[in-house]
Design an enzyme around this catalytic site. Structure first.
Site, PDB file in Angstrom:
ATOM      1  N   GLY A  73       9.049  15.342 -59.738  1.00  0.00           N
ATOM      2  CA  GLY A  73       9.748  15.366 -58.460  1.00  0.00           C
ATOM      3  C   GLY A  73       8.834  15.396 -57.250  1.00  0.00           C
ATOM      4  O   GLY A  73       7.635  15.103 -57.335  1.00  0.00           O
ATOM      5  N   HIS A  81     -11.840  47.973 -58.695  1.00  0.00           N
ATOM      6  CA  HIS A  81     -12.676  47.880 -57.496  1.00  0.00           C
ATOM      7  C   HIS A  81     -13.917  47.052 -57.808  1.00  0.00           C
ATOM      8  O   HIS A  81     -14.529  47.224 -58.859  1.00  0.00           O
ATOM      9  CB  HIS A  81     -13.104  49.290 -57.057  1.00  0.00           C
ATOM     10  CG  HIS A  81     -14.091  49.284 -55.922  1.00  0.00           C
ATOM     11  ND1 HIS A  81     -13.695  49.079 -54.612  1.00  0.00           N
ATOM     12  CD2 HIS A  81     -15.440  49.451 -55.906  1.00  0.00           C
ATOM     13  CE1 HIS A  81     -14.775  49.125 -53.841  1.00  0.00           C
ATOM     14  NE2 HIS A  81     -15.843  49.353 -54.602  1.00  0.00           N
ATOM     15  N   ALA A 118       6.595  24.046 -36.644  1.00  0.00           N
ATOM     16  CA  ALA A 118       5.582  25.020 -37.063  1.00  0.00           C
ATOM     17  C   ALA A 118       6.078  25.857 -38.229  1.00  0.00           C
ATOM     18  O   ALA A 118       5.960  27.080 -38.255  1.00  0.00           O
ATOM     19  CB  ALA A 118       5.203  25.924 -35.889  1.00  0.00           C
ATOM     20  N   GLY A 176      11.721  20.299 -41.460  1.00  0.00           N
ATOM     21  CA  GLY A 176      12.567  20.781 -42.548  1.00  0.00           C
ATOM     22  C   GLY A 176      13.001  19.678 -43.499  1.00  0.00           C
ATOM     23  O   GLY A 176      12.590  18.522 -43.380  1.00  0.00           O
ATOM     24  N   GLY A 230      20.071   8.152 -61.343  1.00  0.00           N
ATOM     25  CA  GLY A 230      21.333   8.513 -61.979  1.00  0.00           C
ATOM     26  C   GLY A 230      22.507   8.625 -61.023  1.00  0.00           C
ATOM     27  O   GLY A 230      22.345   8.915 -59.842  1.00  0.00           O
TER      28      GLY A 230
END
Length: 462
Positions: free
Chosen positions: A40, A441, A177, A268, A115
């Site tokens: 995709g 750490h 943005a 978008g 499809g």
């Protein structure tokens, strides 16, 4: 006429994951895909290729700005754009071939072509029609544009065109943005383009925590991105040698023009349901053009389900994947479920931005009593050693119970660090649970623990 238990339409993250899960659960499964490769938008022209370019351009940034500080001397590398695009294409190929291998391994039939659903229980692909007890629509989304902006994928491009430009532009305008605009804008800025980002709203990355957005914007500005908020784009037109964008500033309605070699429209995405035949079937849609579904991903037509970008919710690959697994389990008679309160979001710039759960703005609006635990990466030894000390971890907890309500990270490997908080939230953990867990750490993850400590008696290193 071939007959299947499930036919999935679309092989993006939602579709291919759904198909694999269906096959694993013993359902005879096929997946429809019209592209020459599986995966995709995400694998072919989205998430994966953009991450390849983000990685390559970040390495260039490190060579230009940090190598010498570490005693690595020599001329910074030059950019061979053709080779960089070849590297990106190789990454795409490895991933898409991987999905093809998984389909063969799980005995999933790839129905090659686009499809449509002539009636419930039937899927038409090219000249062939196939029967299915269940149909899952996972056809994804496509880039949306603005009125007055005509996309040609050469001068005025979507993310698809931006991933395959013939050369690095000298000047680029990014309209929007959000995640896509800032990721690709930062790629081209690192490669030497002068990038201007125009955003209609007064804040970048709509929906994320305001404090994070403010700090993020300041860091992007330091990296050379010119960001104009409150800018309403009126038009964008491709001229003979350049593109011209006209916009108005919302605060005073003043009109401005700016030109560039390339304009990226990153305003978008919208559900891609064209040519599926949903109108004729009577499939109910939402006002925003999404497929309406119930809690079990069923549409208004029996035997047809839908997941991912075509239904409500954030357009995120991992959200689609989770829905793909959930609907597969439901079709196999199990109890598929997605916890929509614990879906992380990541912006893969440098530094990265990651969030999960509620923002501080949302908690204030809801009148919820909460506490904030914050820790800056300036106090993290690993981050300082790696020139990655910009940003912070912010954890939001219920003021009374200490239960984690949300977390927001701006900093190195934020997209990986956020999952510690996701797991904690999935188990209903308190910040104290993270604070009392031993963290190795030196690691970036210590910053998450310190933010959790800051929800209680206080962080150690700040």
């Amino acid at each position: 006429m071939a007959s299947y238990d499930v036919i999935v339409i679309g092989s993006g993250p939602g579709g291919y994951v759904c198909a694999i899960r269906c096959a694993q659960l013993g359902l005879k499964t096929a997946c429809v895909e019209g592209r020459d490769t599986l995966g995709g938008t995400c694998l072919n022209v989205g998430c994966i290729p953009s991450k390849a370019l983000l990685h390559a351009s970040h390495q260039l940034h490190e060579a230009q700005h940090n190598f010498e500080k570490m005693g690595l001397k020599g001329k910074p590398p030059s950019v061979d754009w053709t080779q960089m695009l070849s590297y990106k294409d190789e990454v795409i190929g490895q991933n898409t071939k991987g999905i093809e291998f998984l389909f063969k391994k799980n005995k999933i039939d790839w129905l090659k072509g686009w499809g449509s659903i002539p009636e419930a229980g039937l899927v038409k692909v090219g000249d062939e029609t196939h029967k299915a007890k269940h149909i899952v629509i996972a056809s994804g989304s496509e880039a949306s544009s603005l009125a007055g902006v005509e996309i040609d994928e050469k001068t005025i491009v979507t993310s698809t065109g931006a991933l395959a430009l013939p050369k690095v532009p000298k000047k680029m305008i990014v309209i929007g943005a959000g995640v896509i605009g800032l990721e690709l804008g930062s790629v081209y800025a690192r490669l030497g383009a002068e990038v201007t980002v125009l955003e209609y709203l007064d804040q970048i990355t709509p929906g994320i925590d305001t404090e994070v957005a403010r700090s993020f914007r300041a860091l992007l500005k330091k990296q050379g991105l010119n960001i104009v908020t409150g800018a309403a784009v009126q038009s964008a037109e491709a001229l003979k040698t350049k593109a011209k964008v006209t916009y108005k500033l919302r605060k005073d309605d003043s009109e401005h023009q700016i030109d560039a070699d390339v304009v990226l429209v990153a305003t978008g995405r919208k559900p891609y349901t064209d040519k599926l035949g949903l109108d004729a079937l009577g499939v109910e849609m939402t006002k925003r053009g999404q497929i309406a579904t119930d809690a079990h991903y069923k549409t208004s037509v029996d035997g047809i389900h839908a997941i991912g970008d075509v239904i409500e919710g954030p357009m995120l690959a991992h959200k689609a994947e989770d829905e793909g697994m959930a609907v597969a389990e439901i079709l196999a008679g199990q109890a598929g479920h997605v916890n929509y309160d614990v879906i992380p979001g990541v912006i893969y710039t440098h530094p990265e931005v990651a969030s999960v759960g509620q923002t501080e703005d949302q908690l204030k609006e809801a009148g919820r009593a909460y506490k904030v635990g914050k820790f800056s990466f300036m106090g993290n030894g690993r981050a300082k050693a790696n020139f990655a000390a910009d940003g912070f971890v912010k954890i939001l907890v219920d003021a009374e119970t200490d239960r984690i309500l949300g977390a927001h990270i701006l900093g190195p490997s934020a997209g990986d660090l956020i999952h510690e908080v996701c797991v904690a939230m999935e188990f209903g953990a308190a910040a104290e649970d993270i604070a009392r867990t031993c963290h190795a750490h030196p690691t970036y993850s210590e910053a998450v623990r310190e933010a959790a400590l800051a929800c209680g008696d206080g962080a150690i290193h700040s």
